[in-house]
Scaffold this motif. Structure first.
Motif, mmCIF file in Angstrom:
data_model
loop_
_atom_site.group_PDB
_atom_site.id
_atom_site.type_symbol
_atom_site.label_atom_id
_atom_site.label_comp_id
_atom_site.label_asym_id
_atom_site.label_seq_id
_atom_site.Cartn_x
_atom_site.Cartn_y
_atom_site.Cartn_z
ATOM 1 N N ARG A 70 0.825 -1.205 0.000
ATOM 2 C CA ARG A 70 0.000 0.000 0.000
ATOM 3 C C ARG A 70 0.866 1.265 0.000
ATOM 4 O O ARG A 70 0.548 2.256 -0.660
ATOM 5 N N PHE A 71 1.977 1.214 0.726
ATOM 6 C CA PHE A 71 2.896 2.359 0.726
ATOM 7 C C PHE A 71 3.421 2.621 -0.691
ATOM 8 O O PHE A 71 3.481 3.767 -1.140
ATOM 9 N N SER A 72 3.794 1.558 -1.392
ATOM 10 C CA SER A 72 4.307 1.705 -2.751
ATOM 11 C C SER A 72 3.264 2.306 -3.677
ATOM 12 O O SER A 72 3.567 3.209 -4.479
ATOM 13 N N ARG A 73 2.022 1.840 -3.584
ATOM 14 C CA ARG A 73 0.954 2.372 -4.447
ATOM 15 C C ARG A 73 0.689 3.836 -4.154
ATOM 16 O O ARG A 73 0.540 4.649 -5.076
ATOM 17 N N ARG A 74 0.663 4.209 -2.901
ATOM 18 C CA ARG A 74 0.383 5.605 -2.550
ATOM 19 C C ARG A 74 1.556 6.511 -2.907
ATOM 20 O O ARG A 74 1.365 7.672 -3.273
ATOM 21 N N LEU A 75 2.765 5.991 -2.800
ATOM 22 C CA LEU A 75 3.944 6.778 -3.172
ATOM 23 C C LEU A 75 3.916 7.115 -4.657
ATOM 24 O O LEU A 75 4.179 8.258 -5.050
ATOM 25 N N HIS A 76 3.594 6.142 -5.482
ATOM 26 C CA HIS A 76 3.513 6.390 -6.930
ATOM 27 C C HIS A 76 2.363 7.343 -7.264
ATOM 28 O O HIS A 76 2.441 8.092 -8.240
ATOM 29 N N ARG A 77 1.325 7.317 -6.449
ATOM 30 C CA ARG A 77 0.157 8.166 -6.708
ATOM 31 C C ARG A 77 0.484 9.650 -6.516
ATOM 32 O O ARG A 77 -0.108 10.514 -7.165
ATOM 33 N N ILE A 78 1.422 9.965 -5.627
ATOM 34 C CA ILE A 78 1.729 11.369 -5.329
ATOM 35 C C ILE A 78 3.098 11.786 -5.850
ATOM 36 O O ILE A 78 3.656 12.786 -5.395
ATOM 37 N N LYS A 79 3.648 11.042 -6.808
ATOM 38 C CA LYS A 79 5.010 11.339 -7.265
ATOM 39 C C LYS A 79 5.136 12.730 -7.888
ATOM 40 O O LYS A 79 6.209 13.333 -7.846
ATOM 41 N N ALA A 80 4.045 13.268 -8.441
ATOM 42 C CA ALA A 80 4.101 14.615 -9.031
ATOM 43 C C ALA A 80 4.367 15.675 -7.969
ATOM 44 O O ALA A 80 4.940 16.732 -8.268
ATOM 45 N N ILE A 81 3.963 15.416 -6.719
ATOM 46 C CA ILE A 81 4.173 16.401 -5.649
ATOM 47 C C ILE A 81 5.656 16.524 -5.319
ATOM 48 O O ILE A 81 6.129 17.597 -4.927
ATOM 49 N N PHE A 82 6.417 15.461 -5.506
ATOM 50 C CA PHE A 82 7.859 15.530 -5.252
ATOM 51 C C PHE A 82 8.540 16.491 -6.233
ATOM 52 O O PHE A 82 9.524 17.133 -5.889
ATOM 53 N N ILE A 83 8.011 16.569 -7.445
ATOM 54 C CA ILE A 83 8.559 17.522 -8.420
ATOM 55 C C ILE A 83 8.328 18.953 -7.940
ATOM 56 O O ILE A 83 9.206 19.812 -8.053
ATOM 57 N N ILE A 84 7.152 19.197 -7.381
ATOM 58 C CA ILE A 84 6.853 20.530 -6.838
ATOM 59 C C ILE A 84 7.776 20.846 -5.672
ATOM 60 O O ILE A 84 8.287 21.965 -5.544
ATOM 61 N N LEU A 85 8.026 19.848 -4.810
ATOM 62 C CA LEU A 85 8.939 20.037 -3.679
ATOM 63 C C LEU A 85 10.340 20.376 -4.179
ATOM 64 O O LEU A 85 10.994 21.295 -3.655
ATOM 65 N N PHE A 86 10.806 19.654 -5.198
ATOM 66 C CA PHE A 86 12.133 19.931 -5.755
ATOM 67 C C PHE A 86 12.199 21.341 -6.337
ATOM 68 O O PHE A 86 13.193 22.065 -6.148
ATOM 69 N N ASP A 87 11.158 21.755 -7.043
ATOM 70 C CA ASP A 87 11.138 23.093 -7.649
ATOM 71 C C ASP A 87 11.161 24.192 -6.586
ATOM 72 O O ASP A 87 11.803 25.231 -6.773
ATOM 73 N N LEU A 88 10.462 23.969 -5.478
ATOM 74 C CA LEU A 88 10.467 24.960 -4.393
ATOM 75 C C LEU A 88 11.851 25.067 -3.768
ATOM 76 O O LEU A 88 12.330 26.174 -3.471
ATOM 77 N N LEU A 89 12.510 23.931 -3.556
ATOM 78 C CA LEU A 89 13.873 23.955 -3.028
ATOM 79 C C LEU A 89 14.815 24.634 -4.024
ATOM 80 O O LEU A 89 15.709 25.391 -3.628
ATOM 81 N N ALA A 90 14.593 24.375 -5.321
ATOM 82 C CA ALA A 90 15.433 24.990 -6.349
ATOM 83 C C ALA A 90 15.303 26.507 -6.333
ATOM 84 O O ALA A 90 16.300 27.226 -6.514
ATOM 85 N N GLN A 91 14.088 27.014 -6.124
ATOM 86 C CA GLN A 91 13.899 28.466 -6.050
ATOM 87 C C GLN A 91 14.663 29.062 -4.873
ATOM 88 O O GLN A 91 15.195 30.171 -4.963
ATOM 89 N N THR A 92 14.728 28.321 -3.785
ATOM 90 C CA THR A 92 15.502 28.778 -2.624
ATOM 91 C C THR A 92 16.981 28.892 -2.974
ATOM 92 O O THR A 92 17.635 29.889 -2.658
#
Length: 275
Positions: A70-92
């Motif tokens: 279940r953890f694996s399925r939910r992780l893949h479901r929200i993988k697009a949010i990690f891109i947003i997190l990376f972009d926010l860190l990049a702006q910093t």
């Protein structure tokens, strides 16, 4: 470790709240906890999600831990949010990089040794077979293409097959940088057309090291500055390599790519948590 776990959860939770992220209220483990578990696995457990799950549950950080599948399925479901997190860190990192100096390079990530290519089940196409000139060896897998600040913090990243040329990767960077930015690179990134286009349209100067037969030779002083700044991207690559295990366990190509991306995000996140 305790401070980084708590800070990571707070960062992920604040991000989801700012996005007005909706999730089922009946979930015993929310998406911020899923993101935290994945990040902690990449930071401290070389991408082993099972070890991270066990530690966070045992020490009471996430008492209602979901099962492995279940953890694996939910992780893949929200993988697009990690891109947003990376972009926010990049702006910093872009904001803190007041000199506007950046470096680009690639980092090979092997799925398996060259001798085991025929047995690979994740990737089967010859495009994934690349050559690592620094170690004079072939590898089978992916390339991480990185753009980092002069302090070695990643601001842009994407994945390609291992056989993808570095000079071809120049067309896939977004170059969302301030006017007047300077980008250093090695000899593999010589493309006069893209250099002229960036300078004319985006007011960004791409300055790779020149080959011996180059028509745009550089002075020794500029070559020295290039060598100095290129060490920064090598440092960033080594920081990511320190997080990587000897082999990344994944069943599918999507899972392998997600784990590789999480290591880059974890490297950026670790720098942010150390500020």
């Amino acid at each position: 470790m305790d401070d980084k776990i708590i800070a990571t959860f707070c960062l992920c939770d604040d991000l989801l709240k700012a996005m007005h992220h909706q999730e089922d209220h009946q979930c015993q483990m929310n998406d911020a906890e899923i993101m935290t578990t994945a990040c902690i696995a990449s930071l401290f457990f070389r991408g082993n999600h099972e070890s991270a799950r066990a530690m966070l549950k045992q020490h009471g950080y996430i008492p209602h831990m979901v099962s492995k599948s279940r953890f694996s399925r939910r992780l893949h479901r929200i993988k697009a949010i990690f891109i947003i997190l990376f972009d926010l860190l990049a702006q910093t990192w872009k904001t803190l990089n007041t000199d506007a100096i950046y470096v680009i390079d690639s980092l090979p990530i092997a799925v398996c040794d060259n001798i085991r290519i025929r047995r690979s089940k994740i990737y089967t196409h010859e495009d994934f077979r690349g050559y690592q000139a620094s170690k004079k060896r072939y590898f089978y897998g992916l390339k991480i293409h990185l753009m980092v600040t002069q302090d070695g913090q990643p601001v842009e990243c994407f994945l390609t097959p291992g056989g993808f040329g570095d000079v071809d990767a120049l067309k896939y960077y977004t170059y969302e940088l301030p006017d007047g930015s300077m980008i250093y690179a090695d000899k593999a990134y010589n493309d006069y057309e893209i250099e002229d286009l960036l300078k004319e349209v985006d007011h960004i100067q791409l300055l790779p090291m020149r080959k011996k037969n180059s028509k745009r030779a550089l002075s020794p002083s500029i070559s020295f500055v290039q060598s100095y700044h290129r060490k920064r991207v090598e440092t960033a690559g080594s920081l990511i390599a320190q997080l990587l295990p000897k082999s990344i366990h994944a069943v599918t190509s999507q899972g392998f790519e997600l784990k590789v991306a999480l290591f880059v995000i974890a490297s950026s996140l670790n720098g942010y948590l150390n500020l």
